[in-house]
Structure formats: structure tokens, C-alpha cells
Write a protein that holds these residues in place. Structure first.
Motif, short mmCIF file in Angstrom:
data_model
loop_
_atom_site.label_atom_id
_atom_site.label_comp_id
_atom_site.label_asym_id
_atom_site.label_seq_id
_atom_site.Cartn_x
_atom_site.Cartn_y
_atom_site.Cartn_z
N MET A 1 0.84 -1.20 0.00
CA MET A 1 0.00 0.00 0.00
C MET A 1 0.87 1.26 0.00
SD MET A 1 -2.62 1.49 2.85
CE MET A 1 -1.23 1.74 3.93
N TYR A 2 1.93 1.28 0.83
CA TYR A 2 2.83 2.44 0.87
C TYR A 2 3.53 2.62 -0.47
CZ TYR A 2 2.17 2.51 5.93
OH TYR A 2 1.64 2.58 7.19
N LEU A 3 3.94 1.53 -1.09
CA LEU A 3 4.60 1.62 -2.39
C LEU A 3 3.64 2.16 -3.45
CD1 LEU A 3 7.06 1.10 -4.18
CD2 LEU A 3 6.22 -1.22 -4.51
N HIS A 4 2.42 1.67 -3.47
CA HIS A 4 1.43 2.14 -4.44
C HIS A 4 1.09 3.61 -4.20
CE1 HIS A 4 -0.10 -2.16 -5.46
NE2 HIS A 4 1.10 -1.90 -5.95
N ALA A 5 1.03 4.01 -2.95
CA ALA A 5 0.77 5.42 -2.64
C ALA A 5 1.90 6.29 -3.18
CB ALA A 5 0.62 5.62 -1.13
N TYR A 6 3.13 5.83 -3.05
CA TYR A 6 4.26 6.59 -3.57
C TYR A 6 4.24 6.64 -5.10
CZ TYR A 6 8.95 8.25 -4.45
OH TYR A 6 10.02 8.96 -4.90
N GLN A 7 3.90 5.52 -5.72
CA GLN A 7 3.79 5.50 -7.19
C GLN A 7 2.73 6.51 -7.65
OE1 GLN A 7 2.94 1.31 -7.68
NE2 GLN A 7 4.96 0.92 -8.55
N SER A 8 1.62 6.58 -6.95
CA SER A 8 0.56 7.54 -7.30
C SER A 8 1.05 8.97 -7.15
CB SER A 8 -0.66 7.33 -6.41
OG SER A 8 -1.25 6.08 -6.69
N LEU A 9 1.79 9.23 -6.08
CA LEU A 9 2.33 10.57 -5.86
C LEU A 9 3.26 10.98 -7.01
CD1 LEU A 9 2.85 13.01 -3.85
CD2 LEU A 9 4.85 11.70 -3.15
N VAL A 10 4.16 10.09 -7.40
CA VAL A 10 5.10 10.39 -8.49
C VAL A 10 4.33 10.61 -9.80
CG1 VAL A 10 6.96 9.44 -9.92
CG2 VAL A 10 7.05 9.21 -7.43
N PHE A 11 3.39 9.73 -10.10
CA PHE A 11 2.62 9.87 -11.34
C PHE A 11 1.84 11.19 -11.35
CE2 PHE A 11 -1.31 9.64 -13.70
CZ PHE A 11 -0.85 9.28 -14.96
N ASN A 12 1.18 11.51 -10.25
CA ASN A 12 0.37 12.73 -10.20
C ASN A 12 1.22 13.99 -10.34
OD1 ASN A 12 -2.07 11.38 -10.03
ND2 ASN A 12 -2.02 11.33 -7.80
N ARG A 13 2.40 13.98 -9.73
CA ARG A 13 3.29 15.14 -9.88
C ARG A 13 3.79 15.27 -11.32
NH1 ARG A 13 6.69 15.44 -4.23
NH2 ARG A 13 4.93 16.13 -2.98
N ALA A 14 4.13 14.14 -11.94
CA ALA A 14 4.58 14.17 -13.33
C ALA A 14 3.45 14.62 -14.26
CB ALA A 14 5.10 12.79 -13.75
N ALA A 15 2.24 14.12 -14.04
CA ALA A 15 1.11 14.51 -14.87
C ALA A 15 0.78 16.00 -14.71
CB ALA A 15 -0.12 13.66 -14.53
N THR A 16 0.88 16.50 -13.50
CA THR A 16 0.63 17.92 -13.25
C THR A 16 1.66 18.78 -13.96
OG1 THR A 16 -0.40 17.45 -11.11
CG2 THR A 16 0.45 19.70 -11.44
N LEU A 17 2.92 18.41 -13.87
CA LEU A 17 3.97 19.16 -14.55
C LEU A 17 3.79 19.11 -16.06
CD1 LEU A 17 6.60 20.77 -14.45
CD2 LEU A 17 7.83 18.60 -14.45
N ARG A 18 3.46 17.94 -16.60
CA ARG A 18 3.24 17.79 -18.03
C ARG A 18 2.10 18.69 -18.49
NH1 ARG A 18 0.21 17.54 -21.74
NH2 ARG A 18 0.31 16.20 -23.53
N TYR A 19 1.02 18.75 -17.71
CA TYR A 19 -0.13 19.58 -18.06
C TYR A 19 0.24 21.07 -18.00
CZ TYR A 19 -4.81 21.41 -18.45
OH TYR A 19 -5.92 22.10 -18.87
N LYS A 20 1.02 21.45 -16.99
CA LYS A 20 1.44 22.85 -16.88
C LYS A 20 2.30 23.26 -18.07
CE LYS A 20 1.29 23.43 -11.88
NZ LYS A 20 2.09 23.55 -10.65
N LEU A 21 3.13 22.35 -18.54
CA LEU A 21 4.04 22.65 -19.66
C LEU A 21 3.35 22.61 -21.01
CD1 LEU A 21 7.23 20.67 -18.57
CD2 LEU A 21 6.88 23.16 -18.52
N HIS A 22 2.42 21.65 -21.23
CA HIS A 22 1.88 21.41 -22.57
C HIS A 22 0.36 21.50 -22.67
CE1 HIS A 22 5.89 20.18 -23.67
NE2 HIS A 22 5.89 19.31 -22.69
N GLY A 23 -0.35 21.63 -21.57
CA GLY A 23 -1.80 21.67 -21.63
C GLY A 23 -2.36 20.30 -21.98
#
Length: 160
Positions: free
Chosen positions: A83-105
Motif C-alpha cells: 500500500m505504501y509503495l502504491h501510494a508513492y507511485q501515485s504521488l510520483v505519477f500525479n506530480r509528473a502529470a501535473t507538470l506535463r499539463y502545466k508545460l503542454h496543456g
């Protein structure tokens, strides 16, 4: 999460916490006692019974010491560690997706994965987007709403 996944167990031991439970002064004192003094036995005296995972971890540290911190984390069980590992994977994915959206829409950019639905009996497939088919891509995904969309200064449509 990140500390557990990276095997920085000692650091992760100070971070374990159930965010859904409101903190009490005894709970805060127990955490401070662990974080400042690394006193597992003392922290266990003040940590409420409802903090099951934290108590298991502190008991494991008490039993194995900081040199055996991996064994202490093993006491949490595979489900909790997963569960802790999956929570961390979600955190990394969400931060990457947010940055990608900020850069490219929302527009597709090279390297994005696209879900292509087939027509009729064709199967749905995933493809890597290789490039923008639009010959005039919008470099600014968040254009200024006050900007004139027609860059032509002459308002007469018949004028060349």
C-alpha cells in the motif's frame, strides 16, 4: 512511502502516520520522542492503541534495533508495504502529470500514449504519439483570452 521504497528505512520510520486519524497531544509527543530521541520504548508508552502500524513498527525497532530496521518494517506485513509503495507511485505519477499539463496543456505532444479506439470490430490499441499532425500547433496551451485571435491587422476580409 518514498523512503520505504528506496530502502531508507530509518528515515521512513519517522514518517509513518495514519493521516485519517486526528492527532492527539500524546500521539504528537510520542512522534516527537521518536523523531528527536529515537526512543522506541518511550514512544510506545505514549502512542495510542489506534496507531496500529506505528506501534508495530516501533515494536519491531525495539526488537531488532535500528540495524535491523528492515526486519522491523517486515513486521508491517506485505499488504501495508505494498500500500505504501502504491501510494508513492501515485504521488510520483500525479506530480509528473501535473507538470506535463502545466508545460503542454491538454494537447498531445510527442511521447504521449494515446488510446486509439478501433471502428467496428477493430480492437482498441495504445500508440505512442510521434508528432503533432497540426501544421500550426499552438505553442501556448493557455492563451491569453484578451489576445486577438486574428493576427491580421487589416479587418477587411477581402483585402490581401
Amino acid at each position: 512511502g518514498a523512503d520505504v521504497a528506496a530502502y531508507a528505512y530509518e528515515k521512513g520510520a519517522g514518517c509513518a502516520r495514519d493521516e485519517n486519524v486526528s492527532s492527539s497531544s500524546k500521539e504528537d509527543f510520542a512522534r516527537a520522542l521518536w523523531l528527536v530521541k529515537r526512543d522506541a520504548k518511550g514512544a510506545l508508552r505514549f502512542l495510542p492503541q489506534r496507531c496500529l502500524k506505528e506501534r508495530l513498527l516501533l515494536k519491531g525497532i525495539q526488537r531488532h534495533g535500528l540495524k535491523g530496521i528492515e526486519d522491523a518494517f517486515a513486521a508491517l506485513g506485505r499488504d501495508a508495504l505494498t500500500m505504501y509503495l502504491h501510494a508513492y507511485q501515485s504521488l510520483v505519477f500525479n506530480r509528473a502529470a501535473t507538470l506535463r499539463y502545466k508545460l503542454h496543456g491538454a494537447a498531445a505532444v510527442p511521447g504521449d500514449l494515446l488510446i486509439c479506439e478501433g471502428a467496428g470490430n477493430a480492437k482498441t490499441r495504445v500508440e505512442v504519439f510521434a508528432g503533432d499532425p497540426d501544421p500550426n500547433p499552438n505553442p501556448n496551451p493557455n492563451p491569453d483570452p484578451n489576445r486577438n485571435p486574428n493576427p491580421n491587422p487589416n479587418p477587411d476580409p477581402n483585402h490581401n
